[in-house]
Write a protein that holds these residues in place. Structure first.
Motif, PDB file in Angstrom:
ATOM      1  N   LYS A   7       7.321 -15.595  -6.929  1.00  0.00           N
ATOM      2  CA  LYS A   7       6.120 -15.188  -7.654  1.00  0.00           C
ATOM      3  C   LYS A   7       4.866 -15.292  -6.796  1.00  0.00           C
ATOM      4  CE  LYS A   7       7.841 -16.301 -12.291  1.00  0.00           C
ATOM      5  NZ  LYS A   7       7.647 -17.139 -13.497  1.00  0.00           N
ATOM      6  N   ALA A   8       4.734 -16.380  -6.044  1.00  0.00           N
ATOM      7  CA  ALA A   8       3.539 -16.559  -5.203  1.00  0.00           C
ATOM      8  C   ALA A   8       3.476 -15.484  -4.128  1.00  0.00           C
ATOM      9  CB  ALA A   8       3.548 -17.951  -4.575  1.00  0.00           C
ATOM     10  N   ALA A   9       4.604 -15.234  -3.481  1.00  0.00           N
ATOM     11  CA  ALA A   9       4.633 -14.216  -2.428  1.00  0.00           C
ATOM     12  C   ALA A   9       4.374 -12.830  -2.993  1.00  0.00           C
ATOM     13  CB  ALA A   9       5.976 -14.252  -1.709  1.00  0.00           C
ATOM     14  N   LEU A  10       4.988 -12.522  -4.124  1.00  0.00           N
ATOM     15  CA  LEU A  10       4.806 -11.217  -4.743  1.00  0.00           C
ATOM     16  C   LEU A  10       3.361 -11.012  -5.186  1.00  0.00           C
ATOM     17  CD1 LEU A  10       8.069 -10.979  -6.890  1.00  0.00           C
ATOM     18  CD2 LEU A  10       7.583  -9.867  -4.709  1.00  0.00           C
ATOM     19  N   ALA A  11       2.740 -12.056  -5.741  1.00  0.00           N
ATOM     20  CA  ALA A  11       1.342 -11.953  -6.166  1.00  0.00           C
ATOM     21  C   ALA A  11       0.428 -11.711  -4.966  1.00  0.00           C
ATOM     22  CB  ALA A  11       0.921 -13.220  -6.902  1.00  0.00           C
ATOM     23  N   THR A  12       0.711 -12.398  -3.869  1.00  0.00           N
ATOM     24  CA  THR A  12      -0.105 -12.232  -2.667  1.00  0.00           C
ATOM     25  C   THR A  12       0.003 -10.822  -2.111  1.00  0.00           C
ATOM     26  OG1 THR A  12       0.202 -14.561  -2.115  1.00  0.00           O
ATOM     27  CG2 THR A  12      -0.520 -13.110  -0.349  1.00  0.00           C
ATOM     28  N   VAL A  13       1.231 -10.341  -1.974  1.00  0.00           N
ATOM     29  CA  VAL A  13       1.438  -9.005  -1.426  1.00  0.00           C
ATOM     30  C   VAL A  13       0.899  -7.938  -2.374  1.00  0.00           C
ATOM     31  CG1 VAL A  13       3.200  -7.340  -0.708  1.00  0.00           C
ATOM     32  CG2 VAL A  13       3.424  -9.738  -0.065  1.00  0.00           C
ATOM     33  N   THR A  14       1.069  -8.149  -3.676  1.00  0.00           N
ATOM     34  CA  THR A  14       0.516  -7.205  -4.651  1.00  0.00           C
ATOM     35  C   THR A  14      -0.995  -7.118  -4.532  1.00  0.00           C
ATOM     36  OG1 THR A  14       2.326  -7.638  -6.205  1.00  0.00           O
ATOM     37  CG2 THR A  14       0.325  -6.659  -7.104  1.00  0.00           C
ATOM     38  N   LEU A  15      -1.640  -8.272  -4.351  1.00  0.00           N
ATOM     39  CA  LEU A  15      -3.098  -8.284  -4.181  1.00  0.00           C
ATOM     40  C   LEU A  15      -3.500  -7.523  -2.928  1.00  0.00           C
ATOM     41  CD1 LEU A  15      -5.892  -9.320  -5.054  1.00  0.00           C
ATOM     42  CD2 LEU A  15      -5.477 -11.338  -3.661  1.00  0.00           C
ATOM     43  N   PHE A  16      -2.793  -7.746  -1.815  1.00  0.00           N
ATOM     44  CA  PHE A  16      -3.098  -7.031  -0.577  1.00  0.00           C
ATOM     45  C   PHE A  16      -2.994  -5.519  -0.776  1.00  0.00           C
ATOM     46  CE2 PHE A  16      -1.714 -10.849   2.224  1.00  0.00           C
ATOM     47  CZ  PHE A  16      -2.956 -11.413   2.064  1.00  0.00           C
ATOM     48  N   TYR A  17      -1.913  -5.091  -1.408  1.00  0.00           N
ATOM     49  CA  TYR A  17      -1.722  -3.655  -1.623  1.00  0.00           C
ATOM     50  C   TYR A  17      -2.769  -3.094  -2.586  1.00  0.00           C
ATOM     51  CZ  TYR A  17       2.742  -3.052   0.817  1.00  0.00           C
ATOM     52  OH  TYR A  17       3.720  -2.950   1.781  1.00  0.00           O
ATOM     53  N   ALA A  18      -3.023  -3.810  -3.682  1.00  0.00           N
ATOM     54  CA  ALA A  18      -3.969  -3.312  -4.684  1.00  0.00           C
ATOM     55  C   ALA A  18      -5.377  -3.178  -4.111  1.00  0.00           C
ATOM     56  CB  ALA A  18      -3.971  -4.233  -5.899  1.00  0.00           C
ATOM     57  N   VAL A  19      -5.817  -4.186  -3.367  1.00  0.00           N
ATOM     58  CA  VAL A  19      -7.159  -4.124  -2.765  1.00  0.00           C
ATOM     59  C   VAL A  19      -7.227  -2.997  -1.736  1.00  0.00           C
ATOM     60  CG1 VAL A  19      -8.818  -5.372  -1.335  1.00  0.00           C
ATOM     61  CG2 VAL A  19      -7.658  -6.548  -3.196  1.00  0.00           C
ATOM     62  N   GLY A  20      -6.171  -2.868  -0.937  1.00  0.00           N
ATOM     63  CA  GLY A  20      -6.146  -1.791   0.048  1.00  0.00           C
ATOM     64  C   GLY A  20      -6.180  -0.422  -0.603  1.00  0.00           C
ATOM     65  N   ARG A  21      -5.430  -0.269  -1.683  1.00  0.00           N
ATOM     66  CA  ARG A  21      -5.431   1.010  -2.399  1.00  0.00           C
ATOM     67  C   ARG A  21      -6.786   1.274  -3.052  1.00  0.00           C
ATOM     68  NH1 ARG A  21      -1.086   4.578  -1.611  1.00  0.00           N
ATOM     69  NH2 ARG A  21       0.837   3.385  -1.388  1.00  0.00           N
ATOM     70  N   TRP A  22      -7.358   0.245  -3.659  1.00  0.00           N
ATOM     71  CA  TRP A  22      -8.635   0.430  -4.360  1.00  0.00           C
ATOM     72  C   TRP A  22      -9.761   0.773  -3.387  1.00  0.00           C
ATOM     73  CZ3 TRP A  22      -9.680   0.553  -9.519  1.00  0.00           C
ATOM     74  CH2 TRP A  22     -11.027   0.546  -9.880  1.00  0.00           C
ATOM     75  N   ASN A  23      -9.772   0.148  -2.233  1.00  0.00           N
ATOM     76  CA  ASN A  23     -10.865   0.354  -1.282  1.00  0.00           C
ATOM     77  C   ASN A  23     -10.618   1.504  -0.313  1.00  0.00           C
ATOM     78  OD1 ASN A  23     -12.324  -1.820  -2.318  1.00  0.00           O
ATOM     79  ND2 ASN A  23     -11.336  -3.284  -0.934  1.00  0.00           N
ATOM     80  N   GLY A  24      -9.402   2.029  -0.283  1.00  0.00           N
ATOM     81  CA  GLY A  24      -9.087   3.077   0.689  1.00  0.00           C
ATOM     82  C   GLY A  24      -9.852   4.358   0.419  1.00  0.00           C
ATOM     83  N   TYR A  25     -10.455   4.911   1.443  1.00  0.00           N
ATOM     84  CA  TYR A  25     -11.189   6.160   1.283  1.00  0.00           C
ATOM     85  C   TYR A  25     -10.987   7.121   2.453  1.00  0.00           C
ATOM     86  CZ  TYR A  25     -14.657   5.001   4.855  1.00  0.00           C
ATOM     87  OH  TYR A  25     -15.256   4.721   6.047  1.00  0.00           O
ATOM     88  N   PHE A  26     -10.683   6.587   3.656  1.00  0.00           N
ATOM     89  CA  PHE A  26     -10.678   7.454   4.840  1.00  0.00           C
ATOM     90  C   PHE A  26      -9.645   8.562   4.735  1.00  0.00           C
ATOM     91  CE2 PHE A  26      -9.052   8.551   9.063  1.00  0.00           C
ATOM     92  CZ  PHE A  26     -10.216   9.018   9.643  1.00  0.00           C
ATOM     93  N   TRP A  27      -8.378   8.180   4.485  1.00  0.00           N
ATOM     94  CA  TRP A  27      -7.332   9.196   4.441  1.00  0.00           C
ATOM     95  C   TRP A  27      -7.460  10.069   3.205  1.00  0.00           C
ATOM     96  CZ3 TRP A  27      -4.976  10.937   8.377  1.00  0.00           C
ATOM     97  CH2 TRP A  27      -4.727  10.119   9.480  1.00  0.00           C
ATOM     98  N   ALA A  28      -7.987   9.529   2.110  1.00  0.00           N
ATOM     99  CA  ALA A  28      -8.256  10.367   0.944  1.00  0.00           C
ATOM    100  C   ALA A  28      -9.322  11.405   1.276  1.00  0.00           C
ATOM    101  CB  ALA A  28      -8.700   9.498  -0.230  1.00  0.00           C
ATOM    102  N   MET A  29     -10.315  11.014   2.052  1.00  0.00           N
ATOM    103  CA  MET A  29     -11.371  11.934   2.465  1.00  0.00           C
ATOM    104  C   MET A  29     -10.841  13.002   3.413  1.00  0.00           C
ATOM    105  SD  MET A  29     -15.011  10.882   4.217  1.00  0.00           S
ATOM    106  CE  MET A  29     -14.153  10.072   5.587  1.00  0.00           C
ATOM    107  N   VAL A  30      -9.862  12.622   4.255  1.00  0.00           N
ATOM    108  CA  VAL A  30      -9.311  13.555   5.237  1.00  0.00           C
ATOM    109  C   VAL A  30      -8.291  14.499   4.608  1.00  0.00           C
ATOM    110  CG1 VAL A  30      -7.908  13.717   7.337  1.00  0.00           C
ATOM    111  CG2 VAL A  30      -9.719  12.011   7.177  1.00  0.00           C
ATOM    112  N   LEU A  31      -7.432  13.972   3.736  1.00  0.00           N
ATOM    113  CA  LEU A  31      -6.298  14.746   3.233  1.00  0.00           C
ATOM    114  C   LEU A  31      -6.593  15.532   1.967  1.00  0.00           C
ATOM    115  CD1 LEU A  31      -3.464  12.093   3.769  1.00  0.00           C
ATOM    116  CD2 LEU A  31      -4.043  14.017   5.248  1.00  0.00           C
TER     117      LEU A  31
END
Length: 288
Positions: free
Chosen positions: A191-215
């Motif tokens: 659970k701890a590992a999954l929560a950590t990795v989920t947070l990393f992915y969620a924040v990266g997805r939420w803040n991602g803009y460069f490739w969305a702007m390009v593609l």
């Protein structure tokens, strides 16, 4: 236990240093928040420092009145939820497989995966790859094109390796399959590992803009961060965001309000998984 003079100086230095670091980190956040609630004249004249001056909600009214903001919000939520789900499924499957010593070619695969931490193909080859696959201006490009993070795979792989093999052997004796071991034993213990990795992915997805702007080219597929980039970098707020009943809103206050709206969900989400995150970032650091 008595502290020596050197230890006291060291602790005092840490307190001062961390206090200054906290101020440096918090000041931009407080300034953006205060500026978003202040009048345009107060922001332009430099009267806003830590607290709102001539408080007003005109900037937020303009932001929420803008339909493109709501559409961008919906797109960002979709990319974050769907993308994080896909990323977690692929990462769990890959990390679980790579954690098993019986996997043939395990060392070579781990080496190739680790190689991508340092080297990558570059922006132009990646773009050409998406074009060759006919994924330009598609939601699939954002969701599946960046589904795997090598760093997150290594985190989960390390945790799976730390689970005692005796648990797995006992489950096999009881007739459990690989899928059952993964779903019934490994994931509940992670659970701890999954929560950590989920947070990393969620924040990266939420803040991602460069490739969305390009593609992405269609306005109905663009996430909120691309709209925010246009406001902050290109200074292009739409006309409907610039007008109020009594005066006009300058672009700067609209930018601050949009920034607050964009970061608020992640700030509200983080406290609920903080306890898992603190434990998860220490995964693999101690071997017993």
């Amino acid at each position: 236990m008595t502290e020596s003079r050197g230890e006291k100086l060291f602790y005092r230095f840490n307190y001062v240093f961390l206090t200054l670091l906290m101020i440096i980190v918090l000041f931009p956040v407080l300034y953006v928040l205060s500026a978003s609630f202040s009048s345009p004249d107060a922001v332009v004249s430099g009267r806003v420092i830590l607290f709102p001056v001539e408080p007003t909600l005109d900037a937020y009214k303009a932001v929420f009145r803008e339909p493109t903001i709501w559409l961008g919000y919906a797109n960002t939520l979709f990319y974050t939820v769907a993308g994080t789900l896909v990323s977690m499924i692929l990462t769990i499957c890959g990390a679980y497989s790579l954690s098993k010593r019986r996997l043939k070619g395990r060392k070579a695969i781990n080496l190739m995966i680790s190689f991508t931490l340092v080297f990558n193909a570059g922006i132009i080859p990646i773009y050409m790859n998406f074009r060759s696959l006919d994924l330009l201006d598609t939601r699939s490009a954002i969701i599946f094109g960046f589904a795997i993070s090598t760093f997150n795979v290594i985190i989960l792989r390390t945790f799976f390796q730390s689970v005692p093999e005796e648990l797995e052997e006992a489950a096999r004796i009881d007739g459990a399959s690989e899928a059952t071991i993964l779903l019934r034993i490994m994931l509940p213990l992670s659970k701890a590992a999954l929560a950590t990795v989920t947070l990393f992915y969620a924040v990266g997805r939420w803040n991602g803009y460069f490739w969305a702007m390009v593609l992405l080219r269609s306005e109905d597929k663009v996430p909120l961060q691309v709209l925010l980039n246009r406001l902050v970098v290109q200074m292009k707020p739409s006309d409907s965001m610039m007008v109020t009943d009594s005066s006009y809103l300058i672009a700067e206050t609209v930018i601050y309000a949009t920034i607050v709206v964009a970061v608020l969900p992640m700030m509200l989400f983080y406290p609920f998984i903080q306890k898992y995150f603190v434990h998860g970032v220490m995964i693999g650091s101690i071997k017993g």
